[in-house]
Design a protein around this motif. Structure first.
Motif, short mmCIF file in Angstrom:
data_model
loop_
_atom_site.label_atom_id
_atom_site.label_comp_id
_atom_site.label_asym_id
_atom_site.label_seq_id
_atom_site.Cartn_x
_atom_site.Cartn_y
_atom_site.Cartn_z
N LEU A 265 19.30 -3.36 -30.86
CA LEU A 265 20.58 -4.05 -30.77
C LEU A 265 21.59 -3.24 -29.96
CD1 LEU A 265 20.98 -5.47 -34.39
CD2 LEU A 265 20.30 -6.70 -32.31
N ALA A 266 21.49 -1.91 -30.04
CA ALA A 266 22.38 -1.06 -29.26
C ALA A 266 22.13 -1.22 -27.76
CB ALA A 266 22.20 0.40 -29.66
N LEU A 267 20.92 -1.61 -27.39
CA LEU A 267 20.60 -1.87 -25.98
C LEU A 267 20.95 -3.30 -25.58
CD1 LEU A 267 17.10 -0.16 -25.64
CD2 LEU A 267 19.23 0.62 -24.62
N ASP A 268 20.56 -4.24 -26.42
CA ASP A 268 20.75 -5.65 -26.08
C ASP A 268 22.19 -6.12 -26.23
OD1 ASP A 268 18.07 -5.78 -25.57
OD2 ASP A 268 17.53 -6.87 -27.39
N HIS A 269 22.91 -5.53 -27.18
CA HIS A 269 24.29 -5.96 -27.45
C HIS A 269 25.20 -4.73 -27.58
CE1 HIS A 269 22.55 -9.91 -28.23
NE2 HIS A 269 21.69 -9.31 -29.01
N PRO A 270 25.33 -3.96 -26.51
CA PRO A 270 26.05 -2.68 -26.61
C PRO A 270 27.51 -2.82 -26.99
CG PRO A 270 25.65 -3.26 -24.31
CD PRO A 270 24.85 -4.23 -25.14
N ARG A 271 28.14 -3.96 -26.67
CA ARG A 271 29.56 -4.12 -26.96
C ARG A 271 29.82 -4.56 -28.40
NH1 ARG A 271 30.89 -0.89 -23.46
NH2 ARG A 271 30.72 -1.50 -21.28
N SER A 272 28.87 -5.23 -28.98
CA SER A 272 29.10 -5.75 -30.34
C SER A 272 28.28 -5.00 -31.38
CB SER A 272 28.76 -7.25 -30.41
OG SER A 272 27.42 -7.48 -30.02
N TRP A 481 14.11 5.19 -29.35
CA TRP A 481 15.25 4.98 -28.44
C TRP A 481 15.49 3.51 -28.13
CZ3 TRP A 481 10.87 7.81 -26.63
CH2 TRP A 481 10.00 7.09 -25.83
N GLY A 482 14.63 2.65 -28.65
CA GLY A 482 14.83 1.22 -28.43
C GLY A 482 14.02 0.69 -27.26
N GLY A 483 14.10 -0.60 -27.07
CA GLY A 483 13.44 -1.26 -25.95
C GLY A 483 14.07 -2.62 -25.78
N ALA A 484 14.52 -2.93 -24.59
CA ALA A 484 15.24 -4.18 -24.38
C ALA A 484 14.41 -5.38 -24.84
CB ALA A 484 15.61 -4.34 -22.90
N GLY A 485 15.00 -6.19 -25.72
CA GLY A 485 14.32 -7.39 -26.19
C GLY A 485 13.17 -7.12 -27.14
N GLN A 486 13.10 -5.90 -27.70
CA GLN A 486 11.95 -5.50 -28.54
C GLN A 486 12.36 -5.26 -29.99
OE1 GLN A 486 8.56 -4.73 -27.38
NE2 GLN A 486 9.24 -5.96 -25.66
N PRO A 572 20.25 7.43 -16.41
CA PRO A 572 21.24 6.51 -15.83
C PRO A 572 21.10 5.08 -16.33
CG PRO A 572 20.34 7.94 -14.13
CD PRO A 572 19.51 8.15 -15.35
N ALA A 573 19.86 4.61 -16.47
CA ALA A 573 19.67 3.24 -16.94
C ALA A 573 19.96 3.12 -18.43
CB ALA A 573 18.23 2.79 -16.64
N TYR A 574 19.56 4.14 -19.20
CA TYR A 574 19.70 4.08 -20.65
C TYR A 574 21.16 4.18 -21.10
CZ TYR A 574 18.53 5.13 -25.55
OH TYR A 574 18.42 5.11 -26.92
#
Length: 769
Positions: A265-272, A481-486, A572-574
């Motif tokens: 969620l920290a990757l997919d929704h960093p603002r919320s 560390w997460g994974g987008a959409g995972q 940089p991407a993370y």
């Protein structure tokens, strides 16, 4: 010609007249200022390090060793070749082990918890605003009262919502009604943050047995908040989900899943997304004060455990070398792990399972029990069985769905008594097709992790009375560390990591390894490999990956991260959307994110509530400095200044010392060498300078410097406008400040002169219009 050029550069004399004879080549004069030139090599950020010059004799020696040419080595050493019959293979093997161990050590990481130093006394933190608190109905009432009471004591207002199995729409309506009842809505007067105690509900979900009601409710909550457009940061509270010092701290069977979910969620929704906080049962007043401090963003941390001894932040750090204590020879300290009896492998005919089976057979496993859904009918199963048999192992390939406890029990019961099960490797579990949580359902979420979770639970229960040498859970970096959409995949892997901790706390064998990407059939095809390479995740050789596993088992390690990562591309991407405290203590990341490195994280993006303010990038000192530069300029001049700013930063990203002169406006960034990663770096630089929350795909949405400058000006202009009332107010302040000068001739004369200059300048601008 290239070879001749290399020889010439190394000092070998080349007869260029003969080389160019008959070609029409001719000498040309150098420019008048031949040595006033522009360097295009990118200079390193750090101090120059003297380059070690390789000893050619040393290099030649090891080249001969690597080639296995005994005669050449004997000639070099002036020995009889027969003397080297045993020495040369030993030398070659030693060198290979040394090189391989260096690679393995570079892949080894672990999770640690570092004490957080309180910037100020936790009891002085102010929790302004209204806090929306979700509580499982009839569960966790004591924690809810303690948490709500702490927020209230620190100045906050708590709106409590009791959740009792509502679906997505039902929960959204429940939250909306409670907010309206409290005089709030989801757009204007919104809550400053959302605090969820839903993970504390560990009762099984009747519809999805591999999930707790708390996990299902957390998934539903994320979806409902999205439907309501609630952008306030979501914090999830757990208890017993993680272990800071002792394995026994992680005594919850279900709550670790929320930590895996949260990393994504920290990757997919960093603002919320706010973060995760694990609180020990029955926290005292000091612990609750620390909890409020974390929720208010006092520490800038988003993964925290609060214990009686203090608050601790989750960190990924380098693990000790597996060769430590081996005398520097590259060998692993201690005896290598040797399998005995039956080695059970789930997912045994898949890519990773097959590599694991070959390794176990090579290590002397007597009997390999390979389980998969299709069993002998799986593609390549017959060839694998033959290969393993040739290595000296007895092999059983069985069709078994590990989510079916009865079927799994039957297979285990059929293991010959002379080779009892002594080791388990649970690799089963499919990767998830990337999808953000609001775009899926609870049922889909549950299905992704069903084999991973149910298989682990059944294996643990069915073999509970067996004295196992190894019980290995295959996890994933997605849980670290997460994974987008995972989100579902990460949650399932976090579950098995939690199971390993509980087994170890009970004195039973367990190791969980969170893997990076395997090459050679480890669920990574060519397309995925290219995507991984883009973000710095390197494919690991399977033969070395299983060696890393064997070392972890031999060392008795309970949890290990094994991943090949190029941090210069990964960071940089993370870190593009927000800061990632998890990586702060890795030396490579610290160097990349240091001031002036050009690869800093999303500076200005907090993880707390900021006492209710916008959690996006806020104007810091640099943003104010830019506004100060733009204030006295006319709109056209502002656009020119911003265009120059973009060009300078773009030049710096590309490594040009001359800034804007190296990059021209009107030319698309993609046409001058930018790619997705350098585009992210430019976006990060401009965000730090401007304090603006710029889109991730900046150079794709606004492909030239001028277009980005227009975007910046549009966002900055409202803050640069001055109303007549503000002008009058400032004039009043000026008049008051200058009043003492009326009685001093020199001061009065100087003030009058400056005021006349200012008036003349304003008259000139007015006449120019």
């Amino acid at each position: 010609m290239s070879s001749l050029g290399q020889l010439h550069a190394r000092g070998v004399r080349v007869d260029w007249e003969k080389v160019f004879a008959g070609t029409g080549a001719r000498r040309v004069d150098l420019p008048t200022y031949a040595f006033q030139h522009q360097r295009y090599w990118i200079a390193g950020d750090g101090p120059a390090v003297a380059e070690t010059v390789a000893d050619p004799v040393d290099a030649a020696f090891w080249d001969i060793v690597d080639s296995g040419d005994a005669n050449s080595l004997a000639h070099s050493l002036r020995l009889d070749a027969s003397v080297l019959d045993g020495v040369l293979p030993a030398l070659s093997s030693w060198r290979r082990r040394h090189r391989d161990q260096a690679v393995l050590d570079g892949w080894r990481y672990r999770i640690d918890w570092r004490p957080i130093t309180d910037a100020s006394s936790p009891d002085t933190v102010v929790a302004d605003g209204t806090w929306l608190m979700l509580v499982p109905a009839g569960q966790a009432d004591a924690m809810a009262e303690a948490t709500g009471g702490a927020l209230t004591a620190h100045g906050g207002r708590v709106v409590r919502v009791d959740v009792d199995g509502e679906d997505r729409n039902g929960l959204a309506e429940l939250i909306r009604a409670e907010l309206v009842r409290a005089g709030l809505d989801t757009a204007g007067a919104a809550p400053v943050a959302v605090v969820s105690l839903l993970p504390l509900d560990e009762r099984p979900d009747a519809d999805h047995p591999t999930l707790s009601r708390g996990t299902s409710a957390t998934v539903t909550l994320v979806q409902s908040l999205k439907d309501l457009d609630v952008s306030a940061p979501l914090w999830c509270l757990t208890s017993g989900a993680v272990a800071v010092r002792e394995d026994g701290e992680a005594d919850s069977a279900t709550q670790p899943m929320v930590w895996g979910l949260g990393t994504v969620l920290a990757l997919d929704h960093p603002r919320s997304w706010g973060g995760l906080v694990d609180v020990a049962a029955e926290p005292d007043g000091t612990a609750l004060d620390r909890l409020v401090a974390v929720l208010c963003g006092e520490h800038g941390e988003d993964q925290v455990a609060i214990r009686a001894t203090g608050a601790y932040a989750r960190r990924m750090v380098r693990a000790e070398s597996a060769g430590a204590g081996a005398g520097g020879g590259g060998a692993v300290s201690g005896e290598p792990w040797t399998p005995r009896g039956t080695v059970l492998v789930t997912g045994g005919t898949g890519g990773i399972g097959a590599h694991l089976a070959r390794w176990a057979a090579g290590r002397g496993a007597e009997h390999l029990l390979l389980l998969s859904r299709r069993g002998p009918a799986a593609e390549g199963a017959d060839a694998l069985e033959a290969e393993l048999t040739a290595l000296g192992a007895r092999v059983t390939v069985a069709a078994c769905d590990v989510t079916d406890r009865a079927a799994l029990a039957e297979v285990i019961a059929a293991v010959p008594s002379d080779v009892p099960v002594s080791a388990v490797f649970h690799t089963a579990g499919a990767a998830q097709e990337p999808v953000q949580l609001p775009d899926s359902s609870v049922a889909e979420f549950a299905e992704v992790g069903r084999a991973k979770i149910a298989g682990a639970v059944h294996l643990d229960a069915l073999l509970a009375d067996r004295p196992l040498d190894a019980f290995v859970m295959f996890s994933s970096g997605a849980a670290v560390w997460g994974g987008a959409g995972q989100s579902a995949y990460a949650a399932a892997n976090a579950f098995v990591e939690g199971l390993a901790l509980r087994r170890r706390a009970q004195g039973r064998a367990a190791t969980a390894v969170a893997w990076g990407a395997w090459a050679g059939g480890g669920m990574v095809d060519e397309t995925v490999a290219e995507e991984f390479a883009e973000v710095g995740v390197e494919l690991m050789r399977p033969d070395l990956a299983v060696e890393a596993l064997g070392q972890a088992i031999a060392r008795g390690e309970g949890h290990l991260v094994v991943a090949g990562i190029d941090w210069s591309r990964f960071v940089p991407a993370y870190t593009v959307a927000r800061e990632r405290p998890l990586l702060r203590e890795l030396p490579e990341v610290a160097a990349l994110t240091a001031p002036g490195s050009g690869s800093g994280s999303g500076a200005g993006t907090g993880t707390g509530t900021g006492t209710g303010g916008d959690r996006g990038a806020k104007p810091g000192d640099d943003g104010e400095a830019l506004r100060a530069r733009l204030l006295p300029l006319s709109p056209p001049e502002r656009l020119t200044a911003l265009t120059d700013l973009v060009l300078v930063e773009a030049g710096r990203v590309l490594g040009h010392a001359t800034g804007s002169t190296a990059v021209e406006d009107g030319v698309a960034f993609l046409d001058i060498g930018f790619d997705s990663l350098t585009g992210l770096e430019l976006r990060n630089r401009l965000r730090r300078v401007s304090g603006l929350d710029l889109p991730q795909g900046l150079i794709f949405d606004f492909p030239t410097a001028g277009m980005i400058a227009e975007l910046l000006l549009e966002a900055l202009e409202p803050g640069l406008a001055v109303t007549p009332e503000e002008v009058a107010e400032e004039m009043d302040k000026l008049e008051s400040a200058l009043a003492p000068a009326l009685h001093d001739d020199a001061s009065r004369a100087r003030a009058v002169s400056r005021l006349r200059e200012l008036l003349a300048k304003w008259d000139h601008i007015e006449k120019g219009k």
